[in-house]
Every structure is written in C-alpha cells, then in structure tokens.
Design a protein around this motif. Sequence first.
Motif, PDB file in Angstrom:
ATOM      1  N   UNK A  89       5.497   1.036  30.220  1.00  0.00           N
ATOM      2  CA  UNK A  89       4.846   2.297  29.870  1.00  0.00           C
ATOM      3  C   UNK A  89       3.948   2.130  28.646  1.00  0.00           C
ATOM      4  N   UNK A  90       4.355   1.274  27.718  1.00  0.00           N
ATOM      5  CA  UNK A  90       3.524   1.005  26.543  1.00  0.00           C
ATOM      6  C   UNK A  90       2.206   0.367  26.945  1.00  0.00           C
ATOM      7  N   UNK A  91       2.257  -0.549  27.907  1.00  0.00           N
ATOM      8  CA  UNK A  91       1.036  -1.182  28.393  1.00  0.00           C
ATOM      9  C   UNK A  91       0.125  -0.161  29.072  1.00  0.00           C
ATOM     10  N   UNK A  92       0.717   0.777  29.809  1.00  0.00           N
ATOM     11  CA  UNK A  92      -0.081   1.829  30.437  1.00  0.00           C
ATOM     12  C   UNK A  92      -0.750   2.695  29.385  1.00  0.00           C
ATOM     13  N   UNK A  93      -0.017   3.011  28.331  1.00  0.00           N
ATOM     14  CA  UNK A  93      -0.585   3.813  27.252  1.00  0.00           C
ATOM     15  C   UNK A  93      -1.748   3.085  26.591  1.00  0.00           C
ATOM     16  N   UNK A  94      -1.591   1.787  26.380  1.00  0.00           N
ATOM     17  CA  UNK A  94      -2.672   0.997  25.784  1.00  0.00           C
ATOM     18  C   UNK A  94      -3.886   0.960  26.703  1.00  0.00           C
ATOM     19  N   UNK A  95      -3.639   0.812  28.021  1.00  0.00           N
ATOM     20  CA  UNK A  95      -4.741   0.771  28.978  1.00  0.00           C
ATOM     21  C   UNK A  95      -5.491   2.090  29.020  1.00  0.00           C
ATOM     22  N   UNK A  96      -4.793   3.184  28.749  1.00  0.00           N
ATOM     23  CA  UNK A  96      -5.410   4.506  28.743  1.00  0.00           C
ATOM     24  C   UNK A  96      -5.980   4.877  27.372  1.00  0.00           C
ATOM     25  N   UNK A  97      -5.907   3.937  26.433  1.00  0.00           N
ATOM     26  CA  UNK A  97      -6.533   4.104  25.110  1.00  0.00           C
ATOM     27  C   UNK A  97      -5.979   5.291  24.325  1.00  0.00           C
ATOM     28  N   UNK A  98      -4.649   5.473  24.382  1.00  0.00           N
ATOM     29  CA  UNK A  98      -4.068   6.531  23.559  1.00  0.00           C
ATOM     30  C   UNK A  98      -4.255   6.175  22.090  1.00  0.00           C
ATOM     31  N   UNK A  99      -4.369   7.193  21.264  1.00  0.00           N
ATOM     32  CA  UNK A  99      -4.628   6.975  19.843  1.00  0.00           C
ATOM     33  C   UNK A  99      -3.414   6.400  19.121  1.00  0.00           C
ATOM     34  N   UNK A 100      -2.217   6.812  19.555  1.00  0.00           N
ATOM     35  CA  UNK A 100      -1.005   6.313  18.921  1.00  0.00           C
ATOM     36  C   UNK A 100       0.223   6.948  19.534  1.00  0.00           C
ATOM     37  N   UNK A 101       1.389   6.434  19.146  1.00  0.00           N
ATOM     38  CA  UNK A 101       2.667   6.890  19.678  1.00  0.00           C
ATOM     39  C   UNK A 101       3.630   7.108  18.516  1.00  0.00           C
ATOM     40  N   UNK A 102       4.294   8.265  18.492  1.00  0.00           N
ATOM     41  CA  UNK A 102       5.373   8.478  17.530  1.00  0.00           C
ATOM     42  C   UNK A 102       6.632   8.851  18.299  1.00  0.00           C
ATOM     43  N   UNK A 103       7.803   8.532  17.726  1.00  0.00           N
ATOM     44  CA  UNK A 103       9.027   8.538  18.516  1.00  0.00           C
ATOM     45  C   UNK A 103      10.036   9.612  18.130  1.00  0.00           C
ATOM     46  N   UNK A 104       9.754  10.389  17.096  1.00  0.00           N
ATOM     47  CA  UNK A 104      10.698  11.433  16.711  1.00  0.00           C
ATOM     48  C   UNK A 104       9.959  12.534  15.972  1.00  0.00           C
ATOM     49  N   UNK A 105      10.647  13.662  15.786  1.00  0.00           N
ATOM     50  CA  UNK A 105      10.046  14.762  15.019  1.00  0.00           C
ATOM     51  C   UNK A 105      10.852  15.024  13.758  1.00  0.00           C
TER      52      UNK A 105
END
Length: 231
Positions: A89-105
């Motif tokens: 899923x991380x590779x898919x996110x990179x391929x879709x050029x997401x700006x970033x990922x955070x894991x908690x609030x």
Amino acid sequence: MKALLVGDTDLANDNVSRVLESAGYNVIVYKWLLKALDNVEEIAPHLIVISTKDYPRHWKTLTQFASTDFGGYKPQVILYAEGGLDEEETKKAEALNVRGIFESVDVEGLEKLREILAKEIDIYSGKLLDSEGHPQPVESLAVAEDSPESDGLSILCSFMFTNPLSLSLVSGYAHNFDGKKLSFKPDVPDFIKNLSEGIKIECAALKTHSEMEAVSAVVKECSDELVLELC
C-alpha cells in the motif's frame, strides 16, 4: 484555501481539522467517501486528507480522481493511515504521489501532519497567499487540457465503474486512453473476474483534465486488466 477531510471517526476528524485550520484552511468534512467523490470537483479543494483505515480500497480512487488540476493548481493528498500502511500500500501511495502519510492523531501524529504541510514552500502549507488572500498559482503543478502521458500517445484520465453483474464499485488504474479505448487495472482483481468480452458496463465515470462525465463502455478484452471501449 480549502481542505477536504474524508474520514468516519469524529475524534480524528476534530483533531485533524484543528491542525488544518491553524494552517489557514477552511475545512470541509465528509464521512462518506463516495459523496466526497461526487462533489470533489465542485469543492475544488487545495488539499485532501483521507483516512485509509475507514476507506481501505477507495482512498486510491479519490486520490486518482484528484490527480488532475482544478484551475491552475493540483490538489494534493495526505493519508491518515492509522497504524501505518503495509509495503504494497505504501508503494501505491508513492505511485499516486501523495504528499505524505501520518499514522495517528495524538500529539506525535499531528506534529507529523504539520511537518507534511510545511515540507515545501508552496501553497499547500497554507501560508503562501496573495494580497487578496487567494492561493498563488503553482504553474509547475498544472496539467494542460488533455495532457498526454510520457509515452506521448495516451490521455491522462481516471476511471471507475459499477460491475453490472455483482454491483461492486470497481476502482483502479486507467491508462492507454486514446479518447475511445482504455486499459484498466483494478485495485481488487476479484471484482472483475466475472466479466467477459462483450459485457456492457452502463454505470461508469471518466475524468480527464477537462471534465468528469458519466459514460458506458463495452469490455473488449478481459484478463488481469480490462480493455474497454466507450460507447
């Protein structure tokens, strides 16, 4: 500036909204991703934050549909991936050029969100406004109308449809679109296993830079990918 926040958890939505508002965004919250998808072009957000836990399949669909520009800037996507994403899923996110990922609030997660917002000097940090308070255009991020992909032949597009046999919503990666035919690789291969050559797909949506429209298509080839012809 507008941020579209798509998630189904009130606490997460409240915490993320506060960070976005402090960065200068007006925040619009949707709990239903498909409703957000229907309205994203009208909202024309500068930034989209999506909960991958709440929408484990369809976050990719919204991200892909947001990959064309809205009047001189391209909405960027940030993923709230509670607990993190696996490698695929991380590779898919990179391929879709997401700006970033955070894991908690919590405090640490929201600080990561602030870092993602401010990681570049651009309009998405929520700070670079013109004298009238409007976002400054970022020419390098704009996509020309019917902009071809790197092969010089196909038209950049996004595509999704309802399987006419199972009624499942099928999202995936569309490519090789020449204005009439396109290839389509589903996010979930099982969702197209019951399709065969000649089946007509009545309920589909196609988005290019110029517009998003309801279309129908006929299956011309069916394997791991579909070849579809618009009709």
